[in-house]
Design a protein around this motif. Structure first.
Motif, PDB file in Angstrom:
ATOM      1  N   SER A  62       0.828  -1.210   0.000  1.00 44.69           N
ATOM      2  CA  SER A  62       0.000   0.000   0.000  1.00 44.69           C
ATOM      3  C   SER A  62       0.860   1.257   0.000  1.00 44.69           C
ATOM      4  CB  SER A  62      -0.926   0.006   1.223  1.00 44.69           C
ATOM      5  OG  SER A  62      -1.789  -1.100   1.221  1.00 44.69           O
ATOM      6  N   GLY A 158     -14.117  -2.459   2.705  1.00 47.31           N
ATOM      7  CA  GLY A 158     -13.379  -1.493   3.507  1.00 47.31           C
ATOM      8  C   GLY A 158     -12.000  -1.217   2.947  1.00 47.31           C
ATOM      9  N   THR A 162     -10.978   2.398   1.298  1.00 44.94           N
ATOM     10  CA  THR A 162      -9.853   3.122   1.890  1.00 44.94           C
ATOM     11  C   THR A 162      -8.838   3.522   0.829  1.00 44.94           C
ATOM     12  OG1 THR A 162     -10.111   1.967   4.001  1.00 44.94           O
ATOM     13  CG2 THR A 162      -7.986   3.004   3.574  1.00 44.94           C
ATOM     14  N   GLU A 165     -10.299   6.375  -1.213  1.00 47.76           N
ATOM     15  CA  GLU A 165     -10.348   7.626  -0.456  1.00 47.76           C
ATOM     16  C   GLU A 165      -8.966   8.244  -0.295  1.00 47.76           C
ATOM     17  OE1 GLU A 165     -14.270   6.937   2.397  1.00 47.76           O
ATOM     18  OE2 GLU A 165     -12.258   6.607   3.205  1.00 47.76           O
ATOM     19  N   VAL A 166      -7.965   7.432  -0.023  1.00 49.07           N
ATOM     20  CA  VAL A 166      -6.611   7.960   0.156  1.00 49.07           C
ATOM     21  C   VAL A 166      -6.104   8.584  -1.148  1.00 49.07           C
ATOM     22  CG1 VAL A 166      -4.197   7.323   0.561  1.00 49.07           C
ATOM     23  CG2 VAL A 166      -5.996   6.424   2.049  1.00 49.07           C
ATOM     24  N   TYR A 194      -9.707  10.720   8.254  1.00 55.51           N
ATOM     25  CA  TYR A 194      -9.912   9.773   9.356  1.00 55.51           C
ATOM     26  C   TYR A 194     -11.028  10.250  10.283  1.00 55.51           C
ATOM     27  CZ  TYR A 194      -9.101   7.198  13.671  1.00 55.51           C
ATOM     28  OH  TYR A 194      -9.276   6.433  14.803  1.00 55.51           O
ATOM     29  N   ASN A 197     -14.397  10.018   8.500  1.00 55.22           N
ATOM     30  CA  ASN A 197     -14.835   8.618   8.417  1.00 55.22           C
ATOM     31  C   ASN A 197     -15.405   8.132   9.738  1.00 55.22           C
ATOM     32  OD1 ASN A 197     -14.608   7.414   5.851  1.00 55.22           O
ATOM     33  ND2 ASN A 197     -12.392   7.433   5.967  1.00 55.22           N
ATOM     34  N   ALA A 249     -19.940   4.354   3.674  1.00 52.75           N
ATOM     35  CA  ALA A 249     -18.543   4.439   3.240  1.00 52.75           C
ATOM     36  C   ALA A 249     -18.408   4.584   1.727  1.00 52.75           C
ATOM     37  CB  ALA A 249     -17.768   3.223   3.748  1.00 52.75           C
ATOM     38  N   ALA A 253     -16.873   7.786  -0.367  1.00 52.77           N
ATOM     39  CA  ALA A 253     -15.807   7.570  -1.350  1.00 52.77           C
ATOM     40  C   ALA A 253     -16.194   8.160  -2.705  1.00 52.77           C
ATOM     41  CB  ALA A 253     -15.506   6.081  -1.479  1.00 52.77           C
TER      42      ALA A 253
END
Length: 271
Positions: A62, A158, A162, A165-166, A194, A197, A249, A253
Motif C-alpha cells: 500500500s 473497507g 480506503t 479515499e486515500v 480519518y 470517516n 462508506a 468515497a
C-alpha cells in the motif's frame, strides 16, 4: 486508453510489488519453519515475527503504490502524466484500479500464508488445526454461511474504499491553492479523512435503518438508535448493532472521487 494506462501501471510497479511480497513471504515462511524446532521462547518469538511480517505485507505494498501515485501525479513525472491526451478521470481510474489489485492480491497472499502460520501455531500448542478452528465452525453454523460471506465482503469493501479515499485525498491536496504545502496538504487531508470517516461511520451506524440482529444473526431493516437508548437506560446490552457504515462508506468515497477528478482536471498545479 484506459487499458494502456493500466498496463503501464503494471509494467512500472508489478515487479517491485511482487518483490516485496516475495521477500516478506520468504521471511514469514522461514520464521514459521524455524519455529517448528520447538526452541523455548525463541519459537514463540519466531511465530510473532512471522505474524508481523504477514500483516505488514499488504501494508508495505500500500505504501509503495501510494508513493508511486504521488510521484507520478504531482512529482517530477507529473508533467508527463498531465501531458497525456486523456482526461484526468481516466488516469485516476487506472492508477486506483491498479492499487486496488496490488493490495488485494498481496492481502490474499498473506491470507494463504496465514494457514501455514496457524498450522505452526497449533503444532507448538500440541493441538490440531481442527480443534483450533472448532469455534469458527460453530460460529459459521450459528450465523450461517451467507452472513460469513457478507462479513468477508465488508472487509474487502473497507480495503477498496480506503484505497480510493486515500488516492482521492492526495489529488484533492495536490491542487494549486495548497501548492506551497507540498505533501503537507494531503497529509493533513488524511487526518481530516480519518475524523470524517469516524463521524460518518458513527452516524450511519446509529441512524441508518440497517442493523445486525444479535439474537438471530440476521440483517434487519431497523435503526439501532432506539435499541441503543433503551440499552443505555436499562444497562442491558443492545440486541441490534448498526451496520449502516457499509452503505455510507462507498457514498463518501464517491463524493471524494468526484472532488478528486475535478481537482485533477481543473486545479492541478505541479511543483
Amino acid at each position: 486508453m484506459f487499458t494502456t494506462l493500466l498496463m503501464e501501471e503494471v509494467r512500472t510497479q508489478a515487479r517491485r510489488n511482487a518483490g516485496v511480497v516475495g521477500i516478506v513471504a520468504v521471511i514469514a515462511a522461514g520464521f514459521m519453519l524455524l519455529s517448528l524446532l520447538e526452541l523455548p521462547v525463541i519459537s514463540s518469538m519466531l511465530l510473532v515475527g512471522a505474524f508481523v511480517a504477514l500483516v505488514a505485507m499488504p501494508g508495505v505494498v500500500s505504501v509503495q503504490v501510494g508513493i508511486e501515485y504521488w510521484a507520478s501525479m504531482y512529482g517530477a513525472r507529473g508533467y508527463l502524466t498531465m501531458s497525456l491526451p486523456v482526461r484526468g478521470r481516466t488516469v485516476f481510474a487506472a492508477k486506483v484500479l491498479y492499487a486496488v489489485i496490488a493490495v488485494v492480491v498481496s492481502a490474499a497472499a498473506a491470507t494463504l500464508l496465514a494457514i501455514g502460520w496457524f498450522a505452526a501455531y497449533v503444532h507448538l500448542l500440541g493441538s490440531t488445526l481442527g480443534q483450533l478452528l472448532e469455534p469458527v465452525r460453530q460460529m459459521i453454523s450459528m450465523v450461517g454461511t451467507g452472513m460469513v460471506v457478507f462479513y468477508g465482503l465488508t472487509v474487502v469493501e473497507g480495503v477498496i474504499v480506503t484505497i480510493i479515499e486515500v488516492a482521492a485525498v492526495m489529488s484533492i491536496g495536490g491542487q494549486g491553492r495548497w501548492n506551497r504545502l507540498g505533501f503537507g496538504a494531503p497529509a493533513a487531508g488524511l487526518v481530516i479523512l480519518y475524523v470524517v470517516n469516524q463521524v460518518v461511520g458513527l452516524v450511519a451506524t446509529v441512524l441508518l435503518p440497517l442493523s445486525l440482529d444479535l439474537t438471530s444473526g440476521r440483517i434487519v431493516g431497523r435503526m439501532m438508535l432506539p435499541q441503543f437508548i433503551e440499552a443505555a437506560r436499562t444497562g442491558q446490552d443492545p440486541l441490534l448493532v448498526g451496520i449502516g457504515s457499509v452503505v455510507a462508506a462507498p457514498v463518501l468515497a464517491a463524493i471524494l472521487v468526484w472532488w478528486a477528478v475535478r481537482a485533477i482536471e481543473r486545479h492541478t498545479c505541479l511543483r
